[in-house]
Write a protein that holds these residues in place. Structure first.
Motif, PDB file in Angstrom:
ATOM      1  N   VAL A  81     -10.378  -6.947  19.427  1.00 27.74           N
ATOM      2  CA  VAL A  81      -9.578  -5.754  19.711  1.00 27.74           C
ATOM      3  C   VAL A  81      -9.103  -5.758  21.166  1.00 27.74           C
ATOM      4  CG1 VAL A  81      -9.621  -3.237  19.857  1.00 27.74           C
ATOM      5  CG2 VAL A  81     -10.709  -4.385  17.929  1.00 27.74           C
ATOM      6  N   LEU A  82     -10.029  -6.065  22.072  1.00 28.09           N
ATOM      7  CA  LEU A  82      -9.675  -6.078  23.499  1.00 28.09           C
ATOM      8  C   LEU A  82      -8.538  -7.057  23.753  1.00 28.09           C
ATOM      9  CD1 LEU A  82     -13.025  -6.123  25.505  1.00 28.09           C
ATOM     10  CD2 LEU A  82     -11.425  -4.248  25.244  1.00 28.09           C
ATOM     11  N   GLU A  83      -8.689  -8.273  23.205  1.00 26.71           N
ATOM     12  CA  GLU A  83      -7.694  -9.299  23.470  1.00 26.71           C
ATOM     13  C   GLU A  83      -6.331  -8.859  22.967  1.00 26.71           C
ATOM     14  OE1 GLU A  83      -5.674 -13.029  23.980  1.00 26.71           O
ATOM     15  OE2 GLU A  83      -5.656 -11.745  22.218  1.00 26.71           O
ATOM     16  N   ASN A  84      -6.325  -8.285  21.757  1.00 26.08           N
ATOM     17  CA  ASN A  84      -5.058  -7.930  21.139  1.00 26.08           C
ATOM     18  C   ASN A  84      -4.381  -6.733  21.765  1.00 26.08           C
ATOM     19  OD1 ASN A  84      -3.969  -9.458  18.855  1.00 26.08           O
ATOM     20  ND2 ASN A  84      -6.085  -9.388  18.194  1.00 26.08           N
ATOM     21  N   THR A  85      -5.180  -5.810  22.292  1.00 31.55           N
ATOM     22  CA  THR A  85      -4.557  -4.593  22.807  1.00 31.55           C
ATOM     23  C   THR A  85      -4.272  -4.662  24.297  1.00 31.55           C
ATOM     24  OG1 THR A  85      -6.766  -3.671  23.008  1.00 31.55           O
ATOM     25  CG2 THR A  85      -5.503  -3.055  21.068  1.00 31.55           C
ATOM     26  N   ILE A  86      -5.289  -4.952  25.081  1.00 33.10           N
ATOM     27  CA  ILE A  86      -5.075  -4.789  26.524  1.00 33.10           C
ATOM     28  C   ILE A  86      -5.069  -6.095  27.313  1.00 33.10           C
ATOM     29  CG2 ILE A  86      -5.964  -2.439  26.596  1.00 33.10           C
ATOM     30  CD1 ILE A  86      -8.550  -3.589  27.708  1.00 33.10           C
ATOM     31  N   ILE A  87      -5.726  -7.144  26.815  1.00 30.47           N
ATOM     32  CA  ILE A  87      -5.783  -8.368  27.624  1.00 30.47           C
ATOM     33  C   ILE A  87      -4.485  -9.165  27.491  1.00 30.47           C
ATOM     34  CG2 ILE A  87      -7.091 -10.471  28.102  1.00 30.47           C
ATOM     35  CD1 ILE A  87      -8.961  -8.284  28.432  1.00 30.47           C
ATOM     36  N   ARG A  88      -3.929  -9.181  26.281  1.00 31.63           N
ATOM     37  CA  ARG A  88      -2.770 -10.035  26.047  1.00 31.63           C
ATOM     38  C   ARG A  88      -1.622  -9.765  27.015  1.00 31.63           C
ATOM     39  NH1 ARG A  88       0.291 -10.113  20.454  1.00 31.63           N
ATOM     40  NH2 ARG A  88      -1.751  -9.433  19.748  1.00 31.63           N
ATOM     41  N   PRO A  89      -1.298  -8.484  27.278  1.00 32.84           N
ATOM     42  CA  PRO A  89      -0.193  -8.268  28.227  1.00 32.84           C
ATOM     43  C   PRO A  89      -0.538  -8.687  29.654  1.00 32.84           C
ATOM     44  CG  PRO A  89      -0.698  -6.273  26.985  1.00 32.84           C
ATOM     45  CD  PRO A  89      -1.793  -7.222  26.728  1.00 32.84           C
ATOM     46  N   MET A  90      -1.808  -9.059  29.908  1.00 36.86           N
ATOM     47  CA  MET A  90      -2.231  -9.321  31.278  1.00 36.86           C
ATOM     48  C   MET A  90      -2.138 -10.793  31.683  1.00 36.86           C
ATOM     49  SD  MET A  90      -2.983  -6.477  32.598  1.00 36.86           S
ATOM     50  CE  MET A  90      -2.035  -5.435  31.522  1.00 36.86           C
ATOM     51  N   TYR A  91      -1.899 -11.678  30.699  1.00 33.84           N
ATOM     52  CA  TYR A  91      -1.954 -13.103  31.037  1.00 33.84           C
ATOM     53  C   TYR A  91      -1.002 -13.490  32.149  1.00 33.84           C
ATOM     54  CZ  TYR A  91      -4.938 -13.912  27.047  1.00 33.84           C
ATOM     55  OH  TYR A  91      -5.987 -13.889  26.179  1.00 33.84           O
ATOM     56  N   ARG A  92       0.179 -12.866  32.128  1.00 36.11           N
ATOM     57  CA  ARG A  92       1.174 -13.253  33.139  1.00 36.11           C
ATOM     58  C   ARG A  92       1.196 -12.283  34.304  1.00 36.11           C
ATOM     59  NH1 ARG A  92       2.547 -18.473  31.922  1.00 36.11           N
ATOM     60  NH2 ARG A  92       2.489 -18.671  29.684  1.00 36.11           N
ATOM     61  N   ARG A  93       0.252 -11.358  34.324  1.00 41.26           N
ATOM     62  CA  ARG A  93       0.243 -10.369  35.410  1.00 41.26           C
ATOM     63  C   ARG A  93      -0.724 -10.812  36.494  1.00 41.26           C
ATOM     64  NH1 ARG A  93       1.570  -5.281  32.847  1.00 41.26           N
ATOM     65  NH2 ARG A  93       0.724  -4.077  34.543  1.00 41.26           N
ATOM     66  N   PRO A  94      -0.538 -10.285  37.726  1.00 41.26           N
ATOM     67  CA  PRO A  94      -1.427 -10.707  38.808  1.00 41.26           C
ATOM     68  C   PRO A  94      -2.886 -10.323  38.543  1.00 41.26           C
ATOM     69  CG  PRO A  94       0.464  -9.525  39.677  1.00 41.26           C
ATOM     70  CD  PRO A  94       0.529  -9.412  38.194  1.00 41.26           C
ATOM     71  N   LEU A  95      -3.732 -11.034  39.251  1.00 39.09           N
ATOM     72  CA  LEU A  95      -5.184 -10.888  39.104  1.00 39.09           C
ATOM     73  C   LEU A  95      -5.662  -9.447  39.156  1.00 39.09           C
ATOM     74  CD1 LEU A  95      -8.092 -12.110  39.269  1.00 39.09           C
ATOM     75  CD2 LEU A  95      -7.763 -12.166  41.725  1.00 39.09           C
ATOM     76  N   GLU A  96      -5.108  -8.659  40.090  1.00 39.68           N
ATOM     77  CA  GLU A  96      -5.655  -7.308  40.256  1.00 39.68           C
ATOM     78  C   GLU A  96      -5.537  -6.494  38.982  1.00 39.68           C
ATOM     79  OE1 GLU A  96      -2.074  -7.754  43.071  1.00 39.68           O
ATOM     80  OE2 GLU A  96      -3.836  -8.869  42.485  1.00 39.68           O
ATOM     81  N   TYR A  97      -4.450  -6.727  38.206  1.00 38.36           N
ATOM     82  CA  TYR A  97      -4.295  -5.964  36.973  1.00 38.36           C
ATOM     83  C   TYR A  97      -5.306  -6.409  35.925  1.00 38.36           C
ATOM     84  CZ  TYR A  97      -0.022  -4.386  39.121  1.00 38.36           C
ATOM     85  OH  TYR A  97       0.880  -3.841  39.989  1.00 38.36           O
ATOM     86  N   GLN A  98      -5.558  -7.712  35.888  1.00 32.02           N
ATOM     87  CA  GLN A  98      -6.556  -8.212  34.936  1.00 32.02           C
ATOM     88  C   GLN A  98      -7.914  -7.593  35.220  1.00 32.02           C
ATOM     89  OE1 GLN A  98      -6.600 -12.408  35.501  1.00 32.02           O
ATOM     90  NE2 GLN A  98      -4.482 -12.691  34.843  1.00 32.02           N
ATOM     91  N   LEU A  99      -8.285  -7.590  36.495  1.00 38.95           N
ATOM     92  CA  LEU A  99      -9.590  -7.034  36.851  1.00 38.95           C
ATOM     93  C   LEU A  99      -9.645  -5.549  36.530  1.00 38.95           C
ATOM     94  CD1 LEU A  99     -10.542  -8.772  40.176  1.00 38.95           C
ATOM     95  CD2 LEU A  99     -11.510  -9.069  37.937  1.00 38.95           C
TER      96      LEU A  99
END
Lengths: 289, 330
Positions: A81-99
């Protein structure tokens, strides 16, 4: 007497290895530092404790196996669920957003645990009591601790075989090395990143589940494993299985002897070791430069 | 509007803002004012934090450590050296102590960038946390230490209760410290040093080529950033009246990252706006529900997904859009 410390150290190392391996897979393959990893550990712990409690009439073995499987499945499902909802849009975003987004996930999961299981502690020592104690070099030692080490070693072996020998594992390593190139070669990125995330999450869930027969499931239980896993990943080197093994051995033994001989300074000594290793070898023991 | 006009408007706006802030002491109820003071302290910390994030390109997840060092310096002096419990000694002491700790930790951390930098700062702040909890005979363990009202320039505020002190003179003292810290930071980032940091952030190799010693500059930024956190921690210890190890825990550092993003880390005022908003948001969430982490967490996720540039960033882009609409009509 010393053997007990060594064994306890190995036992600590087992959890650390499972947790940090999951963290390292997610970090190595997908480049995401998952701050919610400790919460997946906690989810596994609560789930296993709950299942063991529910299955108490069916016997501790059933409860234990059911609990561990349920812990892994739940963590994997939450990972999905996490990967599909919130992590996926983060792959190309800067580190701070991922964290930040994984930090948000951590807060949400912690409160969802509180919502589901309430604020109190869950005890499930059935499997621990069932296995009893064994004789080792003239001393008694809980068999459950040895069981945990065995399960961990088996998991480590499976992961190694999976990464080194199977096509899926090789594709995962290709993604870890060069994402764009891997995608250009036609590797099914979507499926594999979900797989990697679920694999890493289920390892954290298993670690949590394995811990629950020896200490109760509490809120915030995943914080310490998370920090320890960070240290393991940092000193072992990012994305290295060997590093995860050696790192967890170092941290586990230091903790064990620290708890025994210098309880006040156990954590600081650990950090000191980590800092010394990093000053000498910034990329970690087995990390690529 | 020409550039000169812009400066005038900005100057008037800043003066009006400062006057408003000064007047706030008589406008806000005591409780809200104290909450606002907490926000100001976090705002100072956010300024320091953003020197690393915005200007140096380093994301620290352990700035709570330096905040804690500042706060504990105050509390420990109060406990063991009550004769020195004077503001003129406490605040410089807090800043100096956090500078020392930041210098040591920073020396290790600046060897890394990106994710490893974040992990390392996080781990080192947990070291401070562990020390504060474990060395309980010195630090009071998880119970923490009380931070009573200090004397300021010989005036001892004897017999005054804490809320009275906080909503009275201390507000203006804190505000002055905040304004000075803000002005210094503004000057710093517009100085050659600040520009050098930006060049390090934008392109490390080129910065090295034009003669900037990258690691040393990062280290200096780290120490200054830590000193801001120490100042914030010292000022906060009086507001809170009590210092506990939680501020060194990485979750607090995560909240600082959140505040900064909430306000918008790409603007100078962003972290301050975010800090004040977050302080109120968190307090109302905690007092409204048992599940406040859920609220904060969901807000955070929504923010990252929908409003990545934060409140000030979004406002700036809306303003820009409005302006472009206006010019198109003409």
């Amino acid at each position: 007497m010393g053997i007990v410390y060594v064994l306890n150290g190995l036992y600590f190392s087992a959890f650390l290895f499972l947790t940090s391996l999951g963290l390292s897979i997610i970090l190595g393959v997908m480049g995401i530092l998952n701050l919610a990893h400790g919460s997946l550990f906690a989810l596994g712990a609560f789930m296993a404790a709950w299942v063991i409690g529910v299955c108490v009439n069916a016997g501790p073995t059933v409860g234990m196996i059911g609990g561990f499987v349920a812990a892994m499945l739940l963590a994997a499902a939450v990972g999905f669920v996490l990967e599909n909802t919130i992590i996926r849009p983060m792959y190309r975003r800067p580190l701070e957003y991922q964290l930040l987004i994984t930090f948000g996930a951590l807060l949400v999961i912690e409160d969802l645990i509180k919502l589901t299981w309430g604020g109190e502690a869950y005890y499930a020592s059935g499997p621990f009591d069932m296995m009893g104690r064994v004789n080792i070099l003239g001393g008694e030692y809980p068999a459950y601790f040895l069981f945990v080490m065995g399960v961990t070693a088996a998991c480590g072996l499976c992961i190694w075989l999976f990464m080194a020998r199977t096509k899926l594992g090789i594709m995962l390593r290709a993604i870890a090395m060069d994402r764009d190139m891997a995608e250009a070669m036609g590797i099914p990125m979507r499926k594999l990143t979900i797989l990697a995330f679920m694999l890493g999450a289920s390892l954290a869930g298993l670690a949590g589940g394995l811990m629950v027969p020896t200490s109760p499931a509490l809120l915030g239980i995943g914080m310490e494993p998370l920090i320890m896993a960070f240290i393991v990943v940092v000193i072992g080197g990012l994305g290295s299985l060997k590093g995860a093994v050696l790192g967890s051995l170092i941290v586990g033994q230091t903790r064990s002897f620290g708890v025994g001989f210098f309880p006040e300074l156990e954590m600081p000594v650990l950090f000191l070791i980590a800092v010394l290793i990093l000053v000498a070898r910034p990329q970690g023991l087995f990390g690529r430069a | 509007m020409g550039i000169k006009g812009g400066i005038w408007v900005r100057g008037v706006a800043i003066c009006a803002g400062v006057v408003l802030l000064v007047l706030l002491r008589w406008v806000l109820p005591s409780y809200q004012l104290i909450l606002f003071e907490t926000g100001l302290c976090f705002g100072i910390m956010g300024l320091g934090f953003n020197l690393l994030l915005r200007h140096t390109g380093l994301l620290s997840f352990g700035h709570g450590a330096y905040f804690a060092v500042g706060a504990y310096t105050v509390a420990i002096i109060g406990r063991y050296l009550p004769g020195l419990y004077r503001m003129e000694i406490l605040l410089p002491g807090a800043v100096a102590a956090s500078a020392v700790v930041a210098a040591i930790f920073g020396f290790v951390c600046v060897r890394h960038t990106r994710i490893f930098f974040s992990i390392l700062t996080l781990a080192l702040s947990m070291l401070v946390f562990a020390l504060l909890v474990k060395l309980y005979y010195l630090t009071g363990g998880s119970d923490g230490i009380r931070a009573p009202i200090p004397s300021i320039l010989g005036h001892s505020f004897q017999g005054m209760r804490r809320p009275q002190f906080l909503s009275g003179f201390y507000y203006h003292f804190l505000l002055a410290a905040f304004l000075v810290a803000t002005a210094l930071m503004y000057a710093l980032i517009h100085s050659p040093f600040g520009k050098a940091l930006q060049s390090v952030r934008d392109n490390e190799v080129r910065a090295e080529m034009i003669g900037i010693r990258v690691r040393q500059f990062r280290w200096m930024a780290f120490v200054i950033s830590g000193m801001y956190c120490g100042l914030a921690g010292g000022l906060w210890s009086f507001v809170n009246g009590h210092v506990t190890p939680e501020v060194a825990h990485w979750v607090f550092s995560g909240e600082v990252v959140y505040m900064t993003l909430l306000g918008g880390f790409k603007t100078f005022a962003g972290p301050v706006v975010g800090a004040v908003l977050f302080t109120f948001l968190k307090l109302y969430a905690i007092s409204g529900t048992e599940y406040w982490m859920l609220i904060i967490g969901v807000t955070l996720i929504g923010l990252v997904l929908l409003l990545p540039s934060g409140i000030t960033g979004a406002m700036a882009s809306w303003a820009a859009r409005l302006r472009s609409l206006g010019t198109r009509k003409i």
